[in-house]
Scaffold this motif. Structure first.
Motif, mmCIF file in Angstrom:
data_model
loop_
_atom_site.group_PDB
_atom_site.id
_atom_site.type_symbol
_atom_site.label_atom_id
_atom_site.label_comp_id
_atom_site.label_asym_id
_atom_site.label_seq_id
_atom_site.Cartn_x
_atom_site.Cartn_y
_atom_site.Cartn_z
ATOM 1 N N SER B 23 0.830 -1.207 0.000
ATOM 2 C CA SER B 23 0.000 0.000 0.000
ATOM 3 C C SER B 23 0.865 1.257 0.000
ATOM 4 O O SER B 23 0.552 2.249 -0.657
ATOM 5 N N LEU B 24 2.002 1.210 0.714
ATOM 6 C CA LEU B 24 2.899 2.370 0.721
ATOM 7 C C LEU B 24 3.456 2.644 -0.675
ATOM 8 O O LEU B 24 3.462 3.781 -1.149
ATOM 9 N N ARG B 25 3.933 1.582 -1.318
ATOM 10 C CA ARG B 25 4.494 1.745 -2.664
ATOM 11 C C ARG B 25 3.451 2.313 -3.617
ATOM 12 O O ARG B 25 3.729 3.209 -4.416
ATOM 13 N N ALA B 26 2.213 1.769 -3.533
ATOM 14 C CA ALA B 26 1.156 2.237 -4.420
ATOM 15 C C ALA B 26 0.874 3.721 -4.195
ATOM 16 O O ALA B 26 0.735 4.497 -5.142
ATOM 17 N N VAL B 27 0.817 4.113 -2.916
ATOM 18 C CA VAL B 27 0.512 5.516 -2.585
ATOM 19 C C VAL B 27 1.607 6.447 -3.091
ATOM 20 O O VAL B 27 1.339 7.466 -3.739
ATOM 21 N N PHE B 28 2.860 6.091 -2.814
ATOM 22 C CA PHE B 28 3.958 6.978 -3.227
ATOM 23 C C PHE B 28 4.072 7.055 -4.753
ATOM 24 O O PHE B 28 4.344 8.105 -5.303
ATOM 25 N N THR B 29 3.854 5.915 -5.428
ATOM 26 C CA THR B 29 3.894 5.937 -6.891
ATOM 27 C C THR B 29 2.827 6.885 -7.430
ATOM 28 O O THR B 29 3.084 7.704 -8.311
ATOM 29 N N LYS B 30 1.632 6.792 -6.850
ATOM 30 C CA LYS B 30 0.522 7.648 -7.271
ATOM 31 C C LYS B 30 0.873 9.125 -7.079
ATOM 32 O O LYS B 30 0.494 9.992 -7.878
ATOM 33 N N LEU B 31 1.614 9.419 -6.008
ATOM 34 C CA LEU B 31 1.978 10.812 -5.728
ATOM 35 C C LEU B 31 3.253 11.232 -6.461
ATOM 36 O O LEU B 31 3.795 12.309 -6.221
ATOM 37 N N GLY B 32 3.744 10.336 -7.315
ATOM 38 C CA GLY B 32 4.903 10.695 -8.135
ATOM 39 C C GLY B 32 6.231 10.611 -7.416
ATOM 40 O O GLY B 32 7.196 11.286 -7.780
ATOM 41 N N VAL B 33 6.321 9.792 -6.379
ATOM 42 C CA VAL B 33 7.595 9.629 -5.675
ATOM 43 C C VAL B 33 8.011 8.164 -5.776
ATOM 44 O O VAL B 33 7.227 7.263 -5.484
ATOM 45 N N GLU B 34 9.250 7.937 -6.191
ATOM 46 C CA GLU B 34 9.726 6.567 -6.282
ATOM 47 C C GLU B 34 10.419 6.180 -4.976
ATOM 48 O O GLU B 34 11.233 6.937 -4.452
ATOM 49 N N LEU B 35 10.076 4.999 -4.458
ATOM 50 C CA LEU B 35 10.748 4.501 -3.251
ATOM 51 C C LEU B 35 11.870 3.557 -3.684
ATOM 52 O O LEU B 35 11.616 2.542 -4.316
ATOM 53 N N LYS B 36 13.102 3.926 -3.340
ATOM 54 C CA LYS B 36 14.241 3.109 -3.789
ATOM 55 C C LYS B 36 14.872 2.357 -2.631
ATOM 56 O O LYS B 36 15.418 2.961 -1.716
ATOM 57 N N GLU B 37 14.833 1.026 -2.711
ATOM 58 C CA GLU B 37 15.448 0.203 -1.676
ATOM 59 C C GLU B 37 16.949 0.100 -1.919
ATOM 60 O O GLU B 37 17.367 -0.168 -3.032
ATOM 61 N N PRO B 38 17.760 0.303 -0.895
ATOM 62 C CA PRO B 38 19.193 0.085 -1.092
ATOM 63 C C PRO B 38 19.443 -1.406 -1.361
ATOM 64 O O PRO B 38 18.817 -2.251 -0.727
#
Lengths: 240, 292
Positions: B23-38
């Motif tokens: 759900s976090l990934r979906a929300v951030f993607t929708k808001l135009g922010v990419e979550l990058k895992e090290p």
């Protein structure tokens, strides 16, 4: 619970716990015994807070007087006397901690390390940091408990709550082996170590059915952990 | 190109708390922010390392922070409250003790530069919604009555976590109010659920979780919202055992804030993991027209 009288040696004793606490910038001598730590602790007395939460519990009404758990006398009674513990509190936990957080601090200050190291308290502490947050003298009491646990491990002291120690051991082994914690493996390790095979078996079915359980370990952190641990061993073995 | 921030999910979000991660990934993607895992991140040592070895407890998060710094990231989002506290504690303790800082440097191969800001996604989202993301809201949460539960590790100790007011935090309340929910005043919002004692002394967790559920219900909550997967797991999965031991059937859904943000942004509910909870939240969400 009453604590047996103990003899205190005259003069200042620089015990190992005091030394370790000093290194971690925790000064237990600042304590002026306000007891905020103990009154805020959620596990110090597992029955103490029932005066609050019982206002919501729909217990049966008294047939003669019609008084329910919402009535004032009942709300005041529970939590004030330990013999009024509701049946719903599990037997083993009725008394919660054997030493309250402030008694742990007192024990460490007085050089009575063994009293603290052999308490249930250090294993029952959840690390919620309520004590440390409310301490007007800024003593990190939860950290004192962690440090005492580290010492208990080092000295090979038999833990008062062996299941908690088993969790720590299995958690560390799991994390070090896989790099990232493999939760299902951890649960199985714990069952083997504690022989509590039936614990929480009622949760297994629903959790598997809901797809909450990852069946396979993730090895993406395996190499990083391996390198990390070899450097860690050297740093640990090094001087200081 | 979308904006990117580093993301350290922690071990649980890849297994028992998948729905929180998704759900976090979906929300951030929708808001135009990419979550990058090290790449190659490792366990931070919560819940045990700090009670077993102090150097290990400080060095594990530092190793991960080093990986994040090497990515060139200035900020990392840590959704697991336990990881969040371990990371913050590591940085705090190294500032307190030169000796520890040196030992950690030996362990991770170099001195950690301390250039990465550690933040919880609830803080990040609250800021984003206060600064304009509000116009992306597709669905109003319709005054659904929520008890925001912060638990221990986001808020305490405040000198370490630097997260909101430690006795009455409001970050999650503000976020969910912006989405149209009604958030409640209640007493147990920062009380402890028993955390990792779930696996070793579950009776404690059953008792503490029951107190939290009881207060939330007394205050009129229709669901509890959490920002920590251990809180979610304890409050959600233990309700059956609580019903048996205390003869109280709460049937109170326990949601992640990210799932509700997802609904408000009009995301496909199938992507938000509502099927994964033991107490089914779907009837409640249907009542508010948030699900079909």
């Amino acid at each position: 619970m009453a604590v047996e009288p103990v003899k205190i040696k005259r003069g200042f004793q620089e015990t190992e716990s005091l030394k370790m606490l000093k290194e971690s910038a925790v000064n237990v001598n600042l304590c002026y015994q306000c007891r905020k730590c103990s009154s805020g602790c959620p596990v110090a007395d597992l029955t103490a807070r029932d005066s609050v939460s019982d206002r919501t519990s729909a217990g049966p009404l008294d047939e003669k007087t019609g008084a329910g758990p919402d009535s004032v006398p009942e709300a005041l009674r529970s939590g004030m006397a330990r013999d009024s513990v509701p049946n719903s509190v599990p037997e083993a936990l009725r008394s919660g901690m054997d030493l309250t957080p402030i008694q742990i601090i007192r024990a460490v200050r007085l050089g009575l390390e063994d009293l603290a190291l052999n308490s249930k308290t250090i294993w029952l502490c959840t690390g919620c940091e309520t004590c440390a947050t409310r301490c007007p003298q800024d003593i990190d009491i939860a950290k004192v408990n962690s440090i005492l646990r580290i010492m208990a491990y080092k000295r090979g002291i038999k833990p008062k709550l062996p299941n908690v120690a088993a969790f720590d051991r299995q958690f560390m082994a799991n994390m070090k082996f896989f790099g990232r914690v493999y939760e299902m493996g951890l649960v199985n390790q714990l069952k083997l170590a504690t022989r509590n095979f039936m614990q929480d078996m009622d949760l297994a079915g629903p959790m598997i059915f809901k797809g909450k359980i990852g069946f396979f370990p993730n090895f993406s952190g395996f190499l990083t952990m391996k390198k990390f641990l070899s450097r860690f061993k050297k740093a640990r073995a090094g001087k200081n | 190109m979308p904006e990117a921030i580093a993301y350290y999910p922690g071990c649980s979000l890849h297994s028992t708390a998948k729905e929180y991660d998704e759900s976090l990934r979906a929300v951030f993607t929708k808001l135009g922010v990419e979550l990058k895992e090290p790449e190659g991140w490792i366990c931070c040592g919560a819940s045990s390392a700090h009670s077993v070895d102090e150097l290990l407890a400080a060095a594990l998060p530092a190793q991960n922070l080093q990986l994040i710094e090497d990515m060139g990231a200035k900020e990392v989002a840590i959704p697991c409250a336990a990881c969040f506290l371990r990371f913050k504690t590591s940085v705090y303790d190294m500032k307190q003790s030169k000796h520890l800082e040196g030992k950690v440097a030996e362990t991770i191969g170099k001195k950690y530069g301390d250039t990465v800001t550690i933040r919880h996604p609830v803080e990040i989202l609250e800021k984003m919604f206060a600064n304009g993301a509000k116009n992306q809201i597709k669905k109003d949460l319709g005054k659904i009555k929520l008890a925001c539960y912060y638990g221990c590790m986001l808020t305490r100790p405040p000198k370490v976590t630097q997260f909101d007011d430690c006795e009455d935090p409001q970050t999650m309340d503000r976020l969910l109010k912006q989405l149209g929910a009604e958030t409640l005043v209640w007493s147990y919002k920062t009380d402890c659920c028993g955390a990792s004692l779930a696996l070793s002394e579950p009776d404690v967790v059953v008792k503490l979780s029951r107190d939290i559920l009881a207060d939330a219900r007394a205050c009129g909550a229709e669901a509890i919202v959490t920002a920590c997967q251990l809180c979610q797991a304890n409050l959600d999965t233990r309700q059956g055992q609580i019903a048996k031991k205390f003869n109280e059937n709460f049937n109170l859904p326990i949601l992640y804030f990210s799932q509700l943000v997802g609904l408000a942004l009009g995301l496909e509910p199938g992507k938000l993991g509502f099927d994964k909870h033991l107490v089914d939240p779907k009837p409640l969400l249907r009542k508010y027209g948030l699900l079909l």
